[in-house]
Each structure stands twice: as C-alpha cells, then as structure tokens.
Design a protein around this motif. Structure first.
Motif, PDB file in Angstrom:
ATOM      1  N   ASN A   1       1.706  43.313   7.596  1.00 15.49           N
ATOM      2  CA  ASN A   1       0.794  42.628   7.709  1.00 15.49           C
ATOM      3  C   ASN A   1       0.525  41.518   8.964  1.00 15.49           C
ATOM      4  O   ASN A   1       0.431  39.989   9.405  1.00 15.49           O
ATOM      5  CB  ASN A   1       1.468  41.716   6.908  1.00 15.49           C
ATOM      6  N   ASN A   2       0.583  42.261   9.834  1.00 12.25           N
ATOM      7  CA  ASN A   2       0.789  41.130  11.834  1.00 12.25           C
ATOM      8  C   ASN A   2      -1.164  41.279  11.333  1.00 12.25           C
ATOM      9  O   ASN A   2      -1.601  41.223  10.856  1.00 12.25           O
ATOM     10  CB  ASN A   2       1.228  42.562  12.477  1.00 12.25           C
ATOM     11  N   GLN A   3      -0.719  40.237  12.722  1.00 12.18           N
ATOM     12  CA  GLN A   3      -1.609  39.382  13.155  1.00 12.18           C
ATOM     13  C   GLN A   3      -2.931  39.982  14.622  1.00 12.18           C
ATOM     14  O   GLN A   3      -3.292  39.227  15.260  1.00 12.18           O
ATOM     15  CB  GLN A   3      -1.888  38.075  13.274  1.00 12.18           C
ATOM     16  N   LEU A   4      -2.169  40.863  15.428  1.00 15.62           N
ATOM     17  CA  LEU A   4      -1.903  41.347  16.205  1.00 15.62           C
ATOM     18  C   LEU A   4      -3.098  42.578  16.022  1.00 15.62           C
ATOM     19  O   LEU A   4      -3.861  42.579  17.161  1.00 15.62           O
ATOM     20  CB  LEU A   4      -0.888  42.584  17.416  1.00 15.62           C
ATOM     21  N   GLY A   5      -3.685  43.460  15.340  1.00 19.62           N
ATOM     22  CA  GLY A   5      -4.267  44.354  15.119  1.00 19.62           C
ATOM     23  C   GLY A   5      -4.278  45.649  16.257  1.00 19.62           C
ATOM     24  O   GLY A   5      -2.982  46.036  16.716  1.00 19.62           O
ATOM     25  N   PRO A   6      -5.443  46.291  16.724  1.00 22.02           N
ATOM     26  CA  PRO A   6      -4.795  47.071  17.779  1.00 22.02           C
ATOM     27  C   PRO A   6      -3.727  47.066  18.370  1.00 22.02           C
ATOM     28  O   PRO A   6      -3.246  47.792  19.180  1.00 22.02           O
ATOM     29  CB  PRO A   6      -6.349  47.727  18.458  1.00 22.02           C
ATOM     30  N   TRP A   7      -3.911  45.368  19.138  1.00 22.50           N
ATOM     31  CA  TRP A   7      -2.314  45.545  20.118  1.00 22.50           C
ATOM     32  C   TRP A   7      -1.637  45.460  19.681  1.00 22.50           C
ATOM     33  O   TRP A   7      -0.650  45.688  20.406  1.00 22.50           O
ATOM     34  CB  TRP A   7      -2.475  44.602  20.647  1.00 22.50           C
ATOM     35  N   VAL A   8      -1.079  46.100  18.577  1.00 21.96           N
ATOM     36  CA  VAL A   8       0.305  46.692  17.732  1.00 21.96           C
ATOM     37  C   VAL A   8       0.571  47.644  18.500  1.00 21.96           C
ATOM     38  O   VAL A   8       1.806  48.160  18.304  1.00 21.96           O
ATOM     39  CB  VAL A   8       0.369  46.413  16.509  1.00 21.96           C
ATOM     40  N   ILE A   9      -0.233  48.071  18.619  1.00 16.64           N
ATOM     41  CA  ILE A   9      -0.316  49.446  19.315  1.00 16.64           C
ATOM     42  C   ILE A   9      -0.036  49.953  21.370  1.00 16.64           C
ATOM     43  O   ILE A   9       0.797  50.115  21.648  1.00 16.64           O
ATOM     44  CB  ILE A   9      -0.653  51.293  18.762  1.00 16.64           C
ATOM     45  N   VAL A  10      -0.589  49.214  21.180  1.00 25.39           N
ATOM     46  CA  VAL A  10      -0.326  47.980  22.928  1.00 25.39           C
ATOM     47  C   VAL A  10       0.804  47.682  23.259  1.00 25.39           C
ATOM     48  O   VAL A  10       1.245  47.742  24.788  1.00 25.39           O
ATOM     49  CB  VAL A  10      -2.379  47.957  23.098  1.00 25.39           C
ATOM     50  N   ILE A  11       1.082  47.195  22.538  1.00 29.53           N
ATOM     51  CA  ILE A  11       1.788  45.874  23.197  1.00 29.53           C
ATOM     52  C   ILE A  11       3.438  47.076  23.530  1.00 29.53           C
ATOM     53  O   ILE A  11       4.019  46.682  24.779  1.00 29.53           O
ATOM     54  CB  ILE A  11       1.975  44.784  22.483  1.00 29.53           C
ATOM     55  N   PRO A  12       3.556  47.459  22.655  1.00 29.40           N
ATOM     56  CA  PRO A  12       4.849  48.495  23.016  1.00 29.40           C
ATOM     57  C   PRO A  12       4.818  48.949  23.701  1.00 29.40           C
ATOM     58  O   PRO A  12       6.068  49.740  24.927  1.00 29.40           O
ATOM     59  CB  PRO A  12       5.256  49.134  21.814  1.00 29.40           C
ATOM     60  N   VAL A  13       3.603  49.901  24.186  1.00 31.93           N
ATOM     61  CA  VAL A  13       3.369  51.217  25.793  1.00 31.93           C
ATOM     62  C   VAL A  13       3.821  50.301  26.813  1.00 31.93           C
ATOM     63  O   VAL A  13       4.184  50.816  27.539  1.00 31.93           O
ATOM     64  CB  VAL A  13       1.704  51.562  25.017  1.00 31.93           C
ATOM     65  N   ILE A  14       2.790  48.579  26.583  1.00 33.14           N
ATOM     66  CA  ILE A  14       3.355  48.152  28.116  1.00 33.14           C
ATOM     67  C   ILE A  14       4.432  47.493  28.478  1.00 33.14           C
ATOM     68  O   ILE A  14       4.990  48.147  28.997  1.00 33.14           O
ATOM     69  CB  ILE A  14       1.833  46.690  27.540  1.00 33.14           C
ATOM     70  N   GLY A  15       5.019  47.316  27.449  1.00 36.87           N
ATOM     71  CA  GLY A  15       6.789  47.098  27.239  1.00 36.87           C
ATOM     72  C   GLY A  15       7.178  48.428  27.337  1.00 36.87           C
ATOM     73  O   GLY A  15       8.326  48.170  28.763  1.00 36.87           O
TER      74      GLY A  15
END
Length: 93
Positions: free
Chosen positions: A68-82
């Motif tokens: 139920n997060n509100q990030l959409g596809p960013w939920v994949i990109v943010i951990p990759v950037i981290g």
C-alpha cells in the motif's frame, strides 16, 4: 664429595599449571550473547523505522506491508539508487 656439587632432593617445579576457567568464559559468552541480541533487536527496529520513513513518511517502528505504498514504480528505483550509493561509499569511502 666436594662442596661445589650440591644435589637437591626437591623435585623440579615447572611453570604453574593453567587453570580452567569454565565459569568465567561461560559468563563472558553469555554477556556477548545478550549484547548481540540487544544489537540485533535495535537493528531490526531501525530497519522498520527507516522503511516507514521512506515509504510512508511517518515515524513508526512497526512493520507493515509495502503493497500500500504511495511511491508507485519508484519503489524499485529508490533501493537501487541506495545500493549504488552504498557501493560507491564502500569502494571509495
């Protein structure tokens, strides 16, 4: 017999035997185990805190489903950037 040849009847005494300290070592092992458990508990709660801060923008230690997060596809990109940032920090830091 000459006075320079002195023979002692006492047995040779070597270094003192090593005493086995089972109680002391067991106490230290228990202390290390308790400290490791506390550190693991704290790290577990910090993972929950940072997950809630990143996904839900609220201060909470409780885990919840990321469905139920509100990030959409960013939920994949943010951990990759981290992961890339941490990789650079590990290599060059």
């Amino acid at each position: 017999m000459t006075s320079s040849s002195h023979i002692s009847a006492a047995p040779e005494v070597g270094p003192a035997p090593v005493r086995f300290r089972l109680g002391y070592i067991s106490l230290l092992a228990g202390l290390v185990g308790v400290i490791a458990g506390i550190v693991a508990f704290l790290l577990y709660n910090l993972i929950g805190l940072f997950t809630n801060l990143a996904f839900y923008h609220e201060w909470s230690f409780h885990f919840r489903s990321p469905a139920n997060n509100q990030l959409g596809p960013w939920v994949i990109v943010i951990p990759v950037i981290g992961g890339i940032i941490v990789g650079f920090m590990a290599k060059y830091g």
